[in-house]
Design a protein around this motif. Structure first.
Motif, short mmCIF file in Angstrom:
data_model
loop_
_atom_site.label_atom_id
_atom_site.label_comp_id
_atom_site.label_asym_id
_atom_site.label_seq_id
_atom_site.Cartn_x
_atom_site.Cartn_y
_atom_site.Cartn_z
N UNK A 110 6.57 8.90 7.09
CA UNK A 110 6.47 9.40 8.45
C UNK A 110 5.40 8.61 9.19
N UNK A 111 5.49 8.64 10.51
CA UNK A 111 4.50 7.97 11.35
C UNK A 111 3.95 8.97 12.33
N UNK A 112 2.65 9.00 12.45
CA UNK A 112 2.00 9.87 13.42
C UNK A 112 1.16 8.98 14.33
N UNK A 113 1.53 8.96 15.61
CA UNK A 113 0.82 8.13 16.58
C UNK A 113 -0.57 8.70 16.83
N UNK A 114 -1.54 7.80 17.05
CA UNK A 114 -2.90 8.24 17.34
C UNK A 114 -2.95 8.83 18.75
N UNK A 115 -4.00 9.58 19.02
CA UNK A 115 -4.15 10.17 20.35
C UNK A 115 -4.25 9.08 21.41
N UNK A 137 0.84 -1.20 0.00
CA UNK A 137 0.00 0.00 0.00
C UNK A 137 0.87 1.25 0.00
N UNK A 138 1.90 1.26 0.83
CA UNK A 138 2.79 2.42 0.89
C UNK A 138 3.55 2.61 -0.42
N UNK A 139 4.00 1.52 -1.03
CA UNK A 139 4.74 1.65 -2.29
C UNK A 139 3.84 2.15 -3.42
N UNK A 140 2.52 1.96 -3.28
CA UNK A 140 1.57 2.48 -4.27
C UNK A 140 1.14 3.91 -3.96
N UNK A 141 1.71 4.50 -2.90
CA UNK A 141 1.40 5.87 -2.57
C UNK A 141 0.24 6.06 -1.61
N UNK A 142 -0.28 4.97 -1.06
CA UNK A 142 -1.40 5.06 -0.13
C UNK A 142 -0.89 5.24 1.29
N UNK A 143 -1.67 5.90 2.12
CA UNK A 143 -1.37 6.00 3.54
C UNK A 143 -1.92 4.75 4.23
N UNK A 144 -1.32 4.37 5.35
CA UNK A 144 -1.79 3.21 6.11
C UNK A 144 -2.19 3.70 7.50
N UNK A 145 -3.48 3.54 7.82
CA UNK A 145 -3.99 3.97 9.12
C UNK A 145 -4.44 2.76 9.91
N UNK A 146 -3.94 2.64 11.13
CA UNK A 146 -4.33 1.57 12.04
C UNK A 146 -4.99 2.24 13.23
N UNK A 147 -6.29 2.08 13.35
CA UNK A 147 -7.05 2.75 14.41
C UNK A 147 -6.49 2.39 15.78
N UNK A 203 -2.78 6.15 21.36
CA UNK A 203 -1.43 5.65 21.60
C UNK A 203 -0.63 6.64 22.44
N UNK A 204 -0.75 7.92 22.13
CA UNK A 204 -0.02 8.93 22.92
C UNK A 204 -0.47 8.91 24.38
N UNK A 205 -1.77 8.77 24.60
CA UNK A 205 -2.29 8.71 25.97
C UNK A 205 -1.74 7.49 26.71
N UNK A 206 -1.66 6.36 26.03
CA UNK A 206 -1.12 5.14 26.65
C UNK A 206 0.35 5.34 27.03
N UNK A 207 1.11 5.99 26.15
CA UNK A 207 2.53 6.21 26.43
C UNK A 207 2.70 7.13 27.63
N UNK A 209 -3.67 3.08 16.88
CA UNK A 209 -2.21 2.96 16.84
C UNK A 209 -1.58 4.18 16.20
N UNK A 210 -1.89 4.40 14.91
CA UNK A 210 -1.34 5.56 14.23
C UNK A 210 -1.45 5.44 12.74
N UNK A 211 -0.83 6.40 12.04
CA UNK A 211 -0.91 6.48 10.59
C UNK A 211 0.48 6.61 9.99
#
Length: 96
Positions: free
Chosen positions: A78-83, A35-45, A85-89, A47-49
């Protein structure tokens, strides 16, 4: 954490065989890479994007010599952690 750690956790928590767990982990990572090599973003609810960003050409500087060098345009991951995930950390670091 490694692929083997993920497969082992899947084996223990879900009860799949070690071989099946390893295949599932590999398949998930393969799908994400495709998916990433095709230019798509990957979002895991929860966890992050993973996001692909295009960076334009810019001028950089060699820190040792001070010589300016052009840096070619490129695509970066780039990776952006979900809110959540940030709260858990934050919560885990407060307990430590």
């Amino acid at each position: 954490m490694t692929r083997a750690d993920l497969a082992e956790a899947l084996h223990h928590q879900v009860g799949l065989s070690r071989a099946d767990s390893a295949r599932i982990v590999e398949q998930i990572l393969k799908e994400m890479c495709e998916a990433l090599s095709e230019g798509q973003n990957v979002k895991i609810s929860g966890f992050g994007t993973f996001v692909l960003r295009d960076k334009g050409e810019r001028i950089g500087r060699n820190p040792k010599t001070g010589v300016e060098v052009p840096i070619a345009p490129r695509r970066v991951l780039t990776f952006r952690a979900s809110q959540m995930m940030r709260d858990r950390i934050v919560e885990a670091s407060a307990l430590a």
